[in-house]
Design a protein around this motif. Structure first.
Motif, PDB file in Angstrom:
ATOM      1  N   ALA A 153      47.257  50.207  63.558  1.00 20.96           N
ATOM      2  CA  ALA A 153      46.117  49.357  63.907  1.00 20.96           C
ATOM      3  C   ALA A 153      46.158  48.051  63.117  1.00 20.96           C
ATOM      4  N   LEU A 154      46.525  48.108  61.846  1.00 20.29           N
ATOM      5  CA  LEU A 154      46.612  46.894  61.033  1.00 20.29           C
ATOM      6  C   LEU A 154      47.659  45.938  61.596  1.00 20.29           C
ATOM      7  N   ARG A 155      48.773  46.489  62.033  1.00 16.06           N
ATOM      8  CA  ARG A 155      49.807  45.638  62.618  1.00 16.06           C
ATOM      9  C   ARG A 155      49.272  44.931  63.859  1.00 16.06           C
ATOM     10  N   GLU A 156      48.533  45.657  64.659  1.00 15.82           N
ATOM     11  CA  GLU A 156      47.935  45.065  65.852  1.00 15.82           C
ATOM     12  C   GLU A 156      46.941  43.961  65.489  1.00 15.82           C
ATOM     13  N   LYS A 157      46.130  44.206  64.465  1.00 12.89           N
ATOM     14  CA  LYS A 157      45.099  43.256  64.072  1.00 12.89           C
ATOM     15  C   LYS A 157      45.696  41.981  63.473  1.00 12.89           C
ATOM     16  N   MET A 158      46.889  42.070  62.908  1.00 15.34           N
ATOM     17  CA  MET A 158      47.532  40.892  62.352  1.00 15.34           C
ATOM     18  C   MET A 158      47.817  39.848  63.431  1.00 15.34           C
ATOM     19  N   ARG A 159      47.891  40.294  64.675  1.00 20.88           N
ATOM     20  CA  ARG A 159      48.182  39.357  65.752  1.00 20.88           C
ATOM     21  C   ARG A 159      47.104  38.296  65.894  1.00 20.88           C
ATOM     22  N   VAL A 160      45.887  38.580  65.454  1.00 22.82           N
ATOM     23  CA  VAL A 160      44.807  37.598  65.513  1.00 22.82           C
ATOM     24  C   VAL A 160      45.221  36.328  64.769  1.00 22.82           C
ATOM     25  N   SER A 220      41.725  52.738  48.605  1.00 22.81           N
ATOM     26  CA  SER A 220      40.722  51.960  47.899  1.00 22.81           C
ATOM     27  C   SER A 220      41.242  50.540  47.649  1.00 22.81           C
ATOM     28  N   GLU A 221      42.502  50.418  47.255  1.00 23.56           N
ATOM     29  CA  GLU A 221      43.121  49.105  47.079  1.00 23.56           C
ATOM     30  C   GLU A 221      43.091  48.315  48.385  1.00 23.56           C
ATOM     31  N   ALA A 222      43.450  48.997  49.469  1.00 30.10           N
ATOM     32  CA  ALA A 222      43.463  48.351  50.774  1.00 30.10           C
ATOM     33  C   ALA A 222      42.057  47.893  51.159  1.00 30.10           C
ATOM     34  N   ASP A 223      41.059  48.736  50.888  1.00 33.02           N
ATOM     35  CA  ASP A 223      39.667  48.354  51.168  1.00 33.02           C
ATOM     36  C   ASP A 223      39.270  47.112  50.392  1.00 33.02           C
ATOM     37  N   ASP A 224      39.679  47.032  49.140  1.00 35.00           N
ATOM     38  CA  ASP A 224      39.361  45.857  48.330  1.00 35.00           C
ATOM     39  C   ASP A 224      39.932  44.591  48.971  1.00 35.00           C
ATOM     40  N   ALA A 225      41.167  44.678  49.447  1.00 32.96           N
ATOM     41  CA  ALA A 225      41.793  43.522  50.095  1.00 32.96           C
ATOM     42  C   ALA A 225      41.021  43.140  51.363  1.00 32.96           C
ATOM     43  N   LEU A 226      40.575  44.143  52.115  1.00 31.03           N
ATOM     44  CA  LEU A 226      39.816  43.849  53.331  1.00 31.03           C
ATOM     45  C   LEU A 226      38.463  43.223  53.015  1.00 31.03           C
ATOM     46  N   ARG A 227      37.834  43.625  51.923  1.00 30.72           N
ATOM     47  CA  ARG A 227      36.545  43.018  51.532  1.00 30.72           C
ATOM     48  C   ARG A 227      36.733  41.546  51.158  1.00 30.72           C
ATOM     49  N   ILE A 228      37.830  41.256  50.457  1.00 29.44           N
ATOM     50  CA  ILE A 228      38.138  39.861  50.119  1.00 29.44           C
ATOM     51  C   ILE A 228      38.351  39.067  51.407  1.00 29.44           C
ATOM     52  N   LEU A 229      39.107  39.644  52.332  1.00 29.04           N
ATOM     53  CA  LEU A 229      39.352  38.986  53.604  1.00 29.04           C
ATOM     54  C   LEU A 229      38.042  38.743  54.354  1.00 29.04           C
ATOM     55  N   GLU A 230      37.197  39.745  54.405  1.00 32.80           N
ATOM     56  CA  GLU A 230      35.925  39.606  55.121  1.00 32.80           C
ATOM     57  C   GLU A 230      35.069  38.487  54.525  1.00 32.80           C
ATOM     58  N   THR A 236      34.778  32.409  63.453  1.00 36.48           N
ATOM     59  CA  THR A 236      35.321  32.911  64.722  1.00 36.48           C
ATOM     60  C   THR A 236      36.284  34.070  64.489  1.00 36.48           C
ATOM     61  N   LYS A 237      37.218  33.889  63.579  1.00 37.56           N
ATOM     62  CA  LYS A 237      38.163  34.989  63.289  1.00 37.56           C
ATOM     63  C   LYS A 237      37.444  36.150  62.616  1.00 37.56           C
ATOM     64  N   HIS A 238      36.464  35.852  61.799  1.00 37.59           N
ATOM     65  CA  HIS A 238      35.663  36.910  61.174  1.00 37.59           C
ATOM     66  C   HIS A 238      35.035  37.770  62.264  1.00 37.59           C
ATOM     67  N   THR A 239      34.449  37.130  63.266  1.00 34.68           N
ATOM     68  CA  THR A 239      33.822  37.861  64.368  1.00 34.68           C
ATOM     69  C   THR A 239      34.859  38.659  65.151  1.00 34.68           C
ATOM     70  N   GLN A 240      36.039  38.076  65.390  1.00 42.00           N
ATOM     71  CA  GLN A 240      37.094  38.798  66.106  1.00 42.00           C
ATOM     72  C   GLN A 240      37.464  40.085  65.376  1.00 42.00           C
ATOM     73  N   LEU A 241      37.602  40.008  64.059  1.00 39.60           N
ATOM     74  CA  LEU A 241      37.980  41.200  63.294  1.00 39.60           C
ATOM     75  C   LEU A 241      36.843  42.204  63.226  1.00 39.60           C
ATOM     76  N   ILE A 242      35.613  41.745  63.242  1.00 43.05           N
ATOM     77  CA  ILE A 242      34.483  42.679  63.302  1.00 43.05           C
ATOM     78  C   ILE A 242      34.540  43.444  64.617  1.00 43.05           C
ATOM     79  N   ILE A 243      34.768  42.715  65.718  1.00 42.97           N
ATOM     80  CA  ILE A 243      34.846  43.354  67.031  1.00 42.97           C
ATOM     81  C   ILE A 243      35.999  44.354  67.075  1.00 42.97           C
TER      82      ILE A 243
END
Length: 101
Positions: A91-98, A39-49, A58-65
C-alpha cells in the motif's frame, strides 16, 4: 522557480514514505521488532501529515482519502499479525505514486 518548493516537498515526502516502507520491510525480516519498527514508521507518517497539512493541503487531502494517516500502523498490527506488514508495504508503494505524478 515557483515549482522548486513543491519539488522539494515532494522529495521530502517521498523520503518519509520510503523510510516508512523500509521500516515495514525490516519488520518483515525481524518479526520480533515489528511494533518498534511500525512505531518508527508511524512517527515518519505524522511528520509527513503535519508538513503536508501546512505546505500542500491538496496532497494532504489525497493521502487522507487514501487512508495513509488513519489508523496508525501500530493499531493495524495489533489487530492483524505480521502478514499485515506485507499489505502495508504494498500500500505504501502505491501511495508514493501521489508524489510521482
Amino acid at each position: 522557480m515557483g515549482d522548486e518548493p513543491m519539488k522539494e516537498l515532494d522529495s521530502f515526502a517521498l523520503r518519509l514514505l520510503k523510510f516508512t516502507e523500509d521500516s515495514v520491510n525490516e519488520a518483515l525480516d525481524d518479526p520480533t521488532s515489528l511494533m518498534l519498527l511500525l512505531s518508527e514508521a508511524d512517527d515518519a507518517l505524522r511528520i509527513l501529515e503535519t508538513t503536508l497539512r501546512r505546505e500542500d493541503p491538496t496532497k494532504h487531502t489525497q493521502l487522507i482519502i487514501l487512508g495513509v494517516f488513519d489508523p496508525t500502523l501500530e493499531e493495524v498490527a495489533l489487530r492483524h499479525p505480521l502478514n499485515i506488514a506485507i499489505k502495508l508495504r504494498d500500500a505504501l508503494r502505491e501511495k508514493m505514486r501521489v508524489f510521482c505524478e
